[in-house]
Design an enzyme around this catalytic site. Structure first.
Site, PDB file in Angstrom:
ATOM      1  N   SER A   1       0.900  -1.271   0.180  1.00 60.27           N
ATOM      2  CA  SER A   1       0.102   0.142   0.046  1.00 60.27           C
ATOM      3  C   SER A   1       0.942   1.241   0.192  1.00 60.27           C
ATOM      4  O   SER A   1       2.286   1.085   0.231  1.00 60.27           O
ATOM      5  CB  SER A   1      -0.867   0.009   1.233  1.00 60.27           C
ATOM      6  OG  SER A   1      -0.216   0.494   2.264  1.00 60.27           O
ATOM      7  N   LYS A   2       0.234   2.338  -0.250  1.00 57.43           N
ATOM      8  CA  LYS A   2       0.903   3.696  -0.423  1.00 57.43           C
ATOM      9  C   LYS A   2       1.656   3.802   1.025  1.00 57.43           C
ATOM     10  O   LYS A   2       2.490   4.716   1.191  1.00 57.43           O
ATOM     11  CB  LYS A   2       0.087   4.661  -0.958  1.00 57.43           C
ATOM     12  CG  LYS A   2      -1.074   5.069  -0.249  1.00 57.43           C
ATOM     13  CD  LYS A   2      -1.731   6.101  -1.088  1.00 57.43           C
ATOM     14  CE  LYS A   2      -2.878   6.939  -0.191  1.00 57.43           C
ATOM     15  NZ  LYS A   2      -3.405   8.209  -0.685  1.00 57.43           N
ATOM     16  N   ARG A   3       1.020   3.560   2.062  1.00 57.06           N
ATOM     17  CA  ARG A   3       1.476   3.746   3.359  1.00 57.06           C
ATOM     18  C   ARG A   3       2.738   3.061   3.847  1.00 57.06           C
ATOM     19  O   ARG A   3       3.169   3.321   4.691  1.00 57.06           O
ATOM     20  CB  ARG A   3       0.425   3.714   4.491  1.00 57.06           C
ATOM     21  CG  ARG A   3      -0.905   4.464   4.365  1.00 57.06           C
ATOM     22  CD  ARG A   3      -0.927   5.717   5.144  1.00 57.06           C
ATOM     23  NE  ARG A   3      -2.000   6.428   4.665  1.00 57.06           N
ATOM     24  CZ  ARG A   3      -1.886   7.667   4.340  1.00 57.06           C
ATOM     25  NH1 ARG A   3      -0.508   8.418   4.150  1.00 57.06           N
ATOM     26  NH2 ARG A   3      -2.827   8.421   3.699  1.00 57.06           N
ATOM     27  N   ASP A   4       2.856   1.779   3.048  1.00 52.60           N
ATOM     28  CA  ASP A   4       4.004   0.865   3.551  1.00 52.60           C
ATOM     29  C   ASP A   4       5.281   1.639   3.359  1.00 52.60           C
ATOM     30  O   ASP A   4       6.255   1.279   3.931  1.00 52.60           O
ATOM     31  CB  ASP A   4       3.766  -0.491   2.430  1.00 52.60           C
ATOM     32  CG  ASP A   4       2.766  -1.291   2.809  1.00 52.60           C
ATOM     33  OD1 ASP A   4       2.378  -1.013   4.169  1.00 52.60           O
ATOM     34  OD2 ASP A   4       2.182  -2.111   2.243  1.00 52.60           O
TER      35      ASP A   4
ATOM     36  N   PHE B   1       6.758   5.285  -4.420  1.00 52.43           N
ATOM     37  CA  PHE B   1       6.114   6.229  -5.488  1.00 52.43           C
ATOM     38  C   PHE B   1       7.351   6.597  -6.419  1.00 52.43           C
ATOM     39  O   PHE B   1       8.554   6.822  -5.929  1.00 52.43           O
ATOM     40  CB  PHE B   1       5.664   7.683  -5.007  1.00 52.43           C
ATOM     41  CG  PHE B   1       4.494   7.445  -4.167  1.00 52.43           C
ATOM     42  CD1 PHE B   1       3.075   7.109  -4.937  1.00 52.43           C
ATOM     43  CD2 PHE B   1       4.321   7.263  -2.927  1.00 52.43           C
ATOM     44  CE1 PHE B   1       1.905   6.888  -4.404  1.00 52.43           C
ATOM     45  CE2 PHE B   1       2.989   6.913  -2.330  1.00 52.43           C
ATOM     46  CZ  PHE B   1       2.065   6.646  -3.245  1.00 52.43           C
TER      47      PHE B   1
END
Ligand code: GLU
Length: 502
Positions: A257-260, A269
């Site tokens: 996930s982007k929070r990982d 990213f």
């Protein structure tokens, strides 16, 4: 094969996650391999999720990776516009056509009514089993429907999924896939405000833009039966589908996930993303010191393999070898150590001037004034010893400034006061070294005096750079300069003396 036309169709809802970047790359490789066309289409029909700057971010990320779309909002093309918000007027007629032919219907249920149904039954589906008891043009009389349509400007159009059918297709990665139509929901295809949903806009555009292959993330697999049904209703041939495996967390458990990124301490990213909400700010691979070709190589192998154990592959090699058949079905574990390894290999291969150009802004920001020639030499000496470009600065700081601390533990072991005099002479010879060879000033002296290189060289290295790690000492001294190196040795002697006499 017919003309290959593939599209990358992101929604501009924020920074482009690394999974999206991989989807773009695989589309690009596939197009290249088959001498086809790689298209960028911006799917921005959901105004509530639109994020300012996200489209530019996508363009910048593709630019950085060097995968320029041949058609797209910024490249133009025969099927423009390529931004769905600019194609709004196209979609309505297609939704109307489905209604006319009995393949779609108006629905009047309010958001509150639907919420209540979902609350009462979390499994609730607007579909084959429920639609006849809900408020829509299938359950209501023609008159009642007309009245509601006249009174209610916000009716939605839903796709009428056929009952008791098995919807089957051959996915180029997953093989034969079967869905039971009774399990599918009657998706909204046109919203109350006249905007199409993803499903309608996506397939209308794929058809009008003559897309031959839809290559996208696995999360879209469950939408594909709806799309297949729509192709059939319209009487169009559907493109081939290929659903890419998920990218998994480093632990192998669950989707990355982007929070990982923040959690595990690495970027997820391509470029940094800065927003008003600090929680949503992310560092990118570019800003974290990765080269685009190494990210491409890393992502290419995250779910695909050339069929042998070759790991370092140039973009051209990947383009030549790429095939959908060699994409794995199971999720691909995101391994940042592997990404670092690739980056190291590509930094070693990279041209020194290019590396210098990449780190120059940071060097200047830190207040060091050096020429590009000097910086290129620093890169040449340091590049085998780093995993990320900016480590050339952090690990090679002694090329820009004299050390302000030393490896005292080694000094305590190796430095002896009786050697002080020799070190002072070496410093003196170095100061004069403009007129003769640096190597001779140091090594020549040590050998002439019958001293041990193994005793002196570590001390000189620590005096010059502060630590035992670093590139070739003689080359480093050459670059820093004989006079500056002489000064460093003199300063260090004072410090070393203090350590051994305290
Ligand atoms: N707009 C969708 C996305 O954001 C596109 C999915 C597809 O490729 O069909 O990923």
């Amino acid at each position: 094969m017919t003309d290959v036309r593939v599209r990358f169709a992101p929604s501009p809802t924020g920074a482009l996650h690394i999974g999206g970047v991989r989807t773009a790359l695989y589309n690009y490789f596939f197009a290249k391999k088959h001498k086809g066309t790689f298209i960028l289409r911006i799917e921005d029909t959901d105004q509530t999720r639109y994020v300012e700057g996200a489209e530019q971010y996508i363009i910048d990320a593709l630019d950085w990776l060097g995968i320029t779309p041949q058609e797209g909002p910024h490249s133009g093309g025969n099927y423009s516009p390529y931004r769905q918000s600019e194609r709004k007027d196209i979609y309505r007629q297609y939704a109307d056509k489905l209604v006319e032919n009995g393949y779609a219907y108006y629905a009047f249920d309010s958001a509150e009514e639907l919420d209540a149904l979902r609350k009462a039954d979390p499994e609730f589906k607007y579909g084959v089993h429920t639609r006849n008891n809900l408020k829509n043009s299938l359950s209501l009389s023609t008159d009642a429907t007309r009245q509601l349509l006249e009174a209610d400007q916000h009716a939605v159009i839903r796709l009428k999924i056929p009952s008791n059918e098995s919807i089957e297709f051959d996915d180029l990665i997953r093989g034969h896939v079967i869905f039971d139509s009774n399990e599918l929901d009657d998706k909204v295809i046109l919203k109350g405000d006249g905007m199409p949903t993803y499903h309608l806009a996506n397939i209308v555009d794929d058809h009008l833009m003559k897309i031959s292959h839809v290559i996208r993330g696995e999360e879209w697999l469950s939408s594909t039966p709806h799309h297949i049904i729509m192709y059939r209703y319209f009487g169009w041939t559907s493109p081939d589908f290929a659903h890419l495996p998920l990218i998994l967390k480093p632990t192998g458990q669950g989707k990355l996930s982007k929070r990982d990124g923040a959690k595990f301490g690495f970027p997820v990213f391509p470029l940094s993303w800065n927003s008003d909400n600090p929680e949503d700010n992310f560092i990118g691979f570019r800003e974290d010191g990765y080269l685009p070709e190494s990210l491409i190589n890393f992502l290419a192998l995250l779910g695909w393999s050339p069929g042998n154990d070759q790991e370092i592959l140039s973009v051209e090699e990947i383009e030549a070898l790429f095939s959908l058949e060699k994409i794995v079905k199971s999720g691909a574990r995101f391994d940042i150590d592997k990404a670092l390894w690739f980056n190291q290999q590509y930094i070693i291969k990279a041209d020194n001037r290019r590396l210098a150009g990449l780190i120059q802004p940071q060097v200047a920001l830190e207040g060091y004034i050096v020429t590009m020639e000097y910086l290129s030499e620093v890169c040449r000496l340091m590049k085998e010893r780093v995993h990320k470009t900016h480590e050339i600065i952090t690990n090679g700081r002694f090329f820009f400034v004299a050390p302000n601390s030393y490896d005292d533990a080694t000094i305590t072991k190796k430095y002896k006061s009786e050697n002080r005099e020799h070190l002072e002479i070496i410093a003196e010879r170095l100061a004069q070294a403009e007129t003769f060879d640096i190597e001779n000033a140091i090594k020549g002296y040590i050998q002439d005096k019958g001293l041990k290189l193994g005793e002196f060289m570590p001390i000189i290295r620590i005096a010059i750079s502060g630590s035992m790690q670093g590139p070739d000492l003689m080359e480093s001294i050459h670059l820093i300069g004989a006079k500056a190196s002489s000064d460093r040795i003199r300063t260090a002697i004072h410090h070393f003396e203090k350590i051994v006499t305290s």
